[in-house]
Design a protein around this motif. Sequence first.
Motif, mmCIF file in Angstrom:
data_model
loop_
_atom_site.group_PDB
_atom_site.id
_atom_site.type_symbol
_atom_site.label_atom_id
_atom_site.label_comp_id
_atom_site.label_asym_id
_atom_site.label_seq_id
_atom_site.Cartn_x
_atom_site.Cartn_y
_atom_site.Cartn_z
ATOM 1 N N TYR A 192 -8.621 29.926 5.419
ATOM 2 C CA TYR A 192 -9.096 29.784 4.043
ATOM 3 C C TYR A 192 -9.984 28.552 3.875
ATOM 4 C CZ TYR A 192 -5.724 33.443 2.951
ATOM 5 O OH TYR A 192 -5.042 34.634 2.905
ATOM 6 N N GLU A 193 -10.801 28.293 4.885
ATOM 7 C CA GLU A 193 -11.690 27.133 4.866
ATOM 8 C C GLU A 193 -12.618 27.138 3.658
ATOM 9 O OE1 GLU A 193 -14.161 23.847 5.822
ATOM 10 O OE2 GLU A 193 -12.107 24.376 6.350
ATOM 11 N N GLN A 194 -13.245 28.245 3.351
ATOM 12 C CA GLN A 194 -14.210 28.284 2.252
ATOM 13 C C GLN A 194 -13.555 28.001 0.902
ATOM 14 O OE1 GLN A 194 -16.683 31.726 2.171
ATOM 15 N NE2 GLN A 194 -17.597 31.336 4.171
ATOM 16 N N GLN A 195 -12.336 28.471 0.710
ATOM 17 C CA GLN A 195 -11.651 28.212 -0.557
ATOM 18 C C GLN A 195 -11.120 26.783 -0.630
ATOM 19 O OE1 GLN A 195 -11.170 30.806 1.420
ATOM 20 N NE2 GLN A 195 -11.003 32.717 0.277
ATOM 21 N N LEU A 196 -10.662 26.248 0.493
ATOM 22 C CA LEU A 196 -10.029 24.936 0.494
ATOM 23 C C LEU A 196 -11.040 23.786 0.505
ATOM 24 C CD1 LEU A 196 -7.145 25.580 3.073
ATOM 25 C CD2 LEU A 196 -6.869 25.207 0.629
ATOM 26 N N ARG A 197 -12.228 23.993 1.084
ATOM 27 C CA ARG A 197 -13.142 22.864 1.281
ATOM 28 C C ARG A 197 -13.810 22.401 -0.011
ATOM 29 N NH1 ARG A 197 -18.097 26.068 4.363
ATOM 30 N NH2 ARG A 197 -19.068 26.940 2.482
ATOM 31 N N GLY A 198 -13.943 23.275 -1.005
ATOM 32 C CA GLY A 198 -14.608 22.913 -2.252
ATOM 33 C C GLY A 198 -16.125 22.911 -2.098
ATOM 34 N N ARG A 199 -16.828 22.183 -3.020
ATOM 35 C CA ARG A 199 -18.299 22.111 -2.979
ATOM 36 C C ARG A 199 -18.721 20.650 -3.072
ATOM 37 N NH1 ARG A 199 -19.818 25.116 -7.371
ATOM 38 N NH2 ARG A 199 -20.362 23.298 -8.635
ATOM 39 N N ARG A 200 -19.565 20.242 -2.144
ATOM 40 C CA ARG A 200 -20.000 18.846 -2.104
ATOM 41 C C ARG A 200 -20.899 18.497 -3.281
ATOM 42 N NH1 ARG A 200 -21.355 18.783 4.026
ATOM 43 N NH2 ARG A 200 -23.357 19.468 3.238
ATOM 44 N N GLY A 201 -20.898 17.213 -3.662
ATOM 45 C CA GLY A 201 -21.793 16.702 -4.691
ATOM 46 C C GLY A 201 -22.801 15.734 -4.097
ATOM 47 N N VAL A 202 -23.865 15.434 -4.852
ATOM 48 C CA VAL A 202 -24.912 14.521 -4.392
ATOM 49 C C VAL A 202 -25.228 13.537 -5.512
ATOM 50 C CG1 VAL A 202 -27.271 14.304 -3.532
ATOM 51 C CG2 VAL A 202 -25.893 16.287 -2.901
ATOM 52 N N LYS A 203 -25.336 12.244 -5.153
ATOM 53 C CA LYS A 203 -25.763 11.211 -6.085
ATOM 54 C C LYS A 203 -26.972 10.489 -5.505
ATOM 55 C CE LYS A 203 -21.621 9.996 -8.712
ATOM 56 N NZ LYS A 203 -20.713 8.887 -9.097
ATOM 57 N N PHE A 204 -27.938 10.160 -6.366
ATOM 58 C CA PHE A 204 -29.121 9.409 -5.955
ATOM 59 C C PHE A 204 -29.000 8.000 -6.514
ATOM 60 C CE2 PHE A 204 -30.361 13.855 -5.937
ATOM 61 C CZ PHE A 204 -30.982 13.961 -4.703
ATOM 62 N N MET A 205 -28.966 7.020 -5.605
ATOM 63 C CA MET A 205 -28.774 5.632 -5.983
ATOM 64 C C MET A 205 -30.003 4.813 -5.603
ATOM 65 S SD MET A 205 -25.698 5.820 -7.200
ATOM 66 C CE MET A 205 -25.316 4.088 -7.394
ATOM 67 N N MET A 206 -30.399 3.885 -6.486
ATOM 68 C CA MET A 206 -31.515 2.981 -6.196
ATOM 69 C C MET A 206 -31.010 1.804 -5.369
ATOM 70 S SD MET A 206 -33.759 2.874 -9.695
ATOM 71 C CE MET A 206 -32.430 2.179 -10.670
#
Length: 669
Positions: A192-206
């Motif tokens: 159940y890797e696809q269900q357990l791993r979730g979805r990554r986020g991205v932040k842009f930092m100066m």
Amino acid sequence: MLENRKYVVIGFFCLIGVLYLARLFYLQVLDDNYSLGASKNSIKRVIEVPYRGQIYDRTGTKLLVDNTPVYDLYVTPKQVRISDTAAFCRLMNITKPDFDSIMGLALNYSKVKPSLFLRRLAKEDFARIQDALVDYRGFSPVISSMRTYPSHTMSNALGYVSEVSRKQLDEQEYPYYRQGDYIGHGGLEQEYEQQLRGRRGVKFMMQNVYGVNKGSWKNGAYDTVAVAGQNLITGIDVDIQRFADSLMQHKVGAVIAIEPSTGEILASVSAPTFDPEMLSTRSFSKSYMSLLRNPYRPLFNRPIMASYRPGSTFKLIQALLAQQDGTLSPHTVYGHAGSPMRCHCRGGQDLRGAIGNSCNPYFYQVFRRMIYNNAERNTFKASAIGLAKWHEGVEKFGIGQKLGVDMPSEKLGNLPDVAYYDKMYGGANLWKFSYVSSLSIGEGELLISPLKLANLAAAIANRGWYITPHYARGFGRVGAGLPAQYTQRHETGVDRSYFLPVIDGMRRTMVNGSARSVNLSTIDLCGKTGTSQNAKFGHRYDHSIFIGFAPMNDPKIAIAVFVENSGWGSDVAAPIAGLIAERYIHKRTISKHVANRMMNAYFLPPIERVEPIGKPAPRRPRTDSTKGTDPRNGQSPRIDSIATPKPLAPKPMMTIKPRPVQTAGVGGN
């Protein structure tokens, strides 16, 4: 005329110029894509790794797998500036050779892309180095999580999380994982890797020229939020899971328990086991190699992957198919005459008595009549026709194929057919019934996993149908997101009425049959003992098997137990199964004297050493299964934990091969 044409040409070029200016204005003022690309030197793209989904027991309240926050340190080789490598190594608590090795791998991967430098730094370790990282360009921390196991059980079925391999990176269809990312391996983590791993986020930092963060770029307009993985609710009952672990201490084998009405797996034990925490620390490689070299193979998931001869437990299928075929009735009586197989009962049994007393000659005759139930005189052709029909009936019980359990690496086992024997004996019409007669009592070339025998017990408990066994019970809540295949009924093709005398025989097994000495008065248990031949150490050390269900008329649990090298099915496997069923039904252990005896029974098999040519192999020392005494030191094994039994420390060169040999046998109870 020429004057008008001049204005047309000028107008055309002016229009082209206006279009170019408009496009340029859009790209430079309105569109941020090129601005974002040009800002890479000052804008840092930070990946937010989501928490993996947690894994719960069947109630949704007890955690099997949890998360704790940790930090991964990444390095971008091209940006690295280290003036004093020795001081840096002391700060990171690593050696100079380790530093060179890690940097070499990072350079091989990419000079400009970040790769993992140190993994799973605890909060305390990260706090110690956090301020100093400002002086070392090219190193960036990423908050992550580490799996923890509050219940300290079910290590093989849960699987583990480790760094994604190069092969997995190259083979992924969608470029989701990066080097250094974590991925589920084995068990439920992989399934159940696809269900357990979730979805990554991205932040842009100066950042400024020194790499110091100066805040979010454009107020986070282009940021995406990480989404945590879904929580998995399993069908596991933690109490009986841990209790089954304790009963399987100092033994090699498997326990699998199923709720017959739903197909949900209640307990899954692969013995010997280990604490799953071993594979969730920074010393993963060392721990994994230690487990891999252990001769008792604790990484081998026996309930799903092991293949054993089912022994006398297979007689239940023979009885059902023969009744459906019309070659057997509950009142049919066979004696011992005319059978080449030995038996420990007096003979002259009907079907119920033959099951209860596990009569080998009876089921030899049952199988023989099934195979020859045709009008052909040619014994070779008759054997082939009869065996093909028998094979078709056995397959409907899920034998000889993958059941489809939600677990990777499920094994087929072996259900021999006509083509199998044609190949074995060099062609058609070159074999006859006497060549396959050992199948009648679950021996010979027949190999079945513990999961499939537990499923057989569930099918009998349901009087003719089963639902594919599965660990998952839902995502977030019970029933949510459960694949449809785990709610569908599978029919065995045997009429319900034919199950009743078989169930009566299974109950007779416990009351006054082959397992009468271990019958627990606290539960209405129906069962069948089995002894799988193990010629490696002699018949004294055959594998003990038991399958059954309880209560008789309102089944709540179906169970299969395999204990290698422990003798008769009634000696070890039957009492273990009875204790687990009692614990599940009554929520407590009533037969404590039996539980203490089983917890202390010692049946770790002898370890096969590499001996000089001509020197005999070491003999298995005698053991007292009642007192749990190991004659090698004269002391009883100490029970420190019900989840992490510790076998005797083996030497690295030792090996053990617990697979059964492929010879016909005489069966047993």
